[in-house]
Design a protein around this motif. Structure first.
Motif, short mmCIF file in Angstrom:
data_model
loop_
_atom_site.label_atom_id
_atom_site.label_comp_id
_atom_site.label_asym_id
_atom_site.label_seq_id
_atom_site.Cartn_x
_atom_site.Cartn_y
_atom_site.Cartn_z
N PRO A 93 -1.48 7.62 -2.93
CA PRO A 93 -0.06 7.42 -2.62
C PRO A 93 0.83 8.47 -3.29
O PRO A 93 0.43 9.11 -4.27
CB PRO A 93 0.23 6.03 -3.22
CG PRO A 93 -1.09 5.36 -3.30
CD PRO A 93 -2.09 6.44 -3.56
N PRO A 94 2.05 8.63 -2.78
CA PRO A 94 3.01 9.53 -3.43
C PRO A 94 3.30 9.07 -4.86
O PRO A 94 3.25 7.88 -5.15
CB PRO A 94 4.27 9.41 -2.56
CG PRO A 94 3.83 8.80 -1.29
CD PRO A 94 2.61 8.00 -1.59
N ALA A 95 3.61 10.02 -5.72
CA ALA A 95 3.92 9.70 -7.12
C ALA A 95 5.41 9.71 -7.35
O ALA A 95 6.10 10.67 -6.99
CB ALA A 95 3.24 10.71 -8.04
N ASN A 96 5.90 8.64 -7.95
CA ASN A 96 7.32 8.51 -8.30
C ASN A 96 7.46 7.90 -9.68
O ASN A 96 8.30 7.04 -9.90
CB ASN A 96 8.05 7.64 -7.27
CG ASN A 96 7.98 8.22 -5.88
OD1 ASN A 96 8.40 9.35 -5.66
ND2 ASN A 96 7.45 7.47 -4.93
N ASN A 97 6.61 8.32 -10.60
CA ASN A 97 6.61 7.76 -11.96
C ASN A 97 6.37 6.25 -11.98
O ASN A 97 6.91 5.55 -12.83
CB ASN A 97 7.88 8.13 -12.71
CG ASN A 97 7.93 9.61 -13.00
OD1 ASN A 97 6.93 10.20 -13.40
ND2 ASN A 97 9.09 10.22 -12.80
N TRP A 127 -5.77 -0.02 -8.60
CA TRP A 127 -4.83 1.01 -9.05
C TRP A 127 -3.90 1.41 -7.91
O TRP A 127 -2.68 1.53 -8.10
CB TRP A 127 -5.59 2.24 -9.58
CG TRP A 127 -4.67 3.32 -10.01
CD1 TRP A 127 -4.09 3.46 -11.24
CD2 TRP A 127 -4.19 4.41 -9.22
NE1 TRP A 127 -3.28 4.57 -11.25
CE2 TRP A 127 -3.32 5.17 -10.02
CE3 TRP A 127 -4.41 4.81 -7.90
CZ2 TRP A 127 -2.68 6.31 -9.56
CZ3 TRP A 127 -3.77 5.94 -7.44
CH2 TRP A 127 -2.92 6.69 -8.26
N ILE A 128 -4.45 1.62 -6.71
CA ILE A 128 -3.63 2.00 -5.55
C ILE A 128 -2.59 0.92 -5.26
O ILE A 128 -1.42 1.23 -5.01
CB ILE A 128 -4.52 2.28 -4.31
CG1 ILE A 128 -5.29 3.57 -4.53
CG2 ILE A 128 -3.68 2.35 -3.04
CD1 ILE A 128 -6.34 3.86 -3.47
N GLN A 129 -2.98 -0.33 -5.34
CA GLN A 129 -2.02 -1.42 -5.12
C GLN A 129 -0.92 -1.39 -6.18
O GLN A 129 0.26 -1.56 -5.87
CB GLN A 129 -2.73 -2.77 -5.14
CG GLN A 129 -1.80 -3.93 -4.89
CD GLN A 129 -2.51 -5.26 -4.88
OE1 GLN A 129 -3.67 -5.36 -5.27
NE2 GLN A 129 -1.81 -6.29 -4.45
N ALA A 130 -1.29 -1.11 -7.43
CA ALA A 130 -0.31 -1.09 -8.52
C ALA A 130 0.73 0.01 -8.32
O ALA A 130 1.92 -0.21 -8.60
CB ALA A 130 -1.01 -0.92 -9.86
N VAL A 131 0.32 1.18 -7.84
CA VAL A 131 1.28 2.28 -7.66
C VAL A 131 1.95 2.26 -6.30
O VAL A 131 2.86 3.04 -6.05
CB VAL A 131 0.62 3.68 -7.93
CG1 VAL A 131 0.10 3.75 -9.35
CG2 VAL A 131 -0.44 4.01 -6.90
N SER A 132 1.53 1.37 -5.42
CA SER A 132 2.11 1.28 -4.08
C SER A 132 3.22 0.22 -3.99
O SER A 132 3.91 0.15 -2.99
CB SER A 132 1.02 0.96 -3.04
OG SER A 132 0.10 2.02 -2.99
N ASN A 133 3.36 -0.58 -5.02
CA ASN A 133 4.38 -1.65 -4.97
C ASN A 133 5.74 -1.12 -5.36
O ASN A 133 5.94 -0.24 -6.08
CB ASN A 133 3.99 -2.79 -5.92
CG ASN A 133 2.78 -3.53 -5.38
OD1 ASN A 133 2.54 -3.56 -4.18
ND2 ASN A 133 2.01 -4.11 -6.28
#
Length: 133
Positions: A93-97, A127-133
């Motif tokens: 996923p894209p990174a936005n901090n 991990w993907i779910q955590a950074v996608s929310n």
């Protein structure tokens, strides 16, 4: 220094972002087996990986539990990764901090006070779910 001492120092260096101190504990022929992808062999490739991770993630490991075995060659470590996703990775996923907290484990081999193998496991979909929310 015992294998357990070497590994504890390695993770202390990680949490302090002392990359030089961490890499000084690694054997020149290190075998790094990541959760995803092919193994990296050699200090140069491992060093590149460490610097790449530092650019893309800001991580601190907590709740570290170290387990060693009688031959003083292998150490297992269970921990929680508390991180910030700073720079996007291909296929992720894209990174936005975004922040994340995921459990993980690593298995390390030590010879002559140098880490010769690091194998890391974590739940990538979590991990993907955590950074996608």
């Amino acid at each position: 220094m015992t294998a357990l001492d070497v590994v504890k120092t390695y993770y202390d260096c990680f949490n302090q972002k002392d990359w030089n101190g961490m890499l000084a504990l690694v054997h020149p022929d290190i075998r790094h087996e990541p959760n995803q992808g092919e193994a990296r062999i050699g200090l140069e490739k491992f060093t590149d990986f460490v610097h790449h991770m530092d650019e893309s993630y800001d991580e601190k490991l907590t709740e570290l539990v170290f387990l060693s075995e009688p031959s003083d060659k292998r150490v297992a470590v269970e921990f929680v990764v508390n991180g910030v996703y700073k720079k996007a990775e291909d296929g992720l996923p894209p990174a936005n901090n975004q922040t994340y907290v995921v459990p993980a484990a690593a298995f390390l081999e030590v010879s002559d006070e140098k880490i010769t193998r690091v194998t890391t496991y974590y739940n990538l979909p979590q991990w993907i779910q955590a950074v996608s929310n």
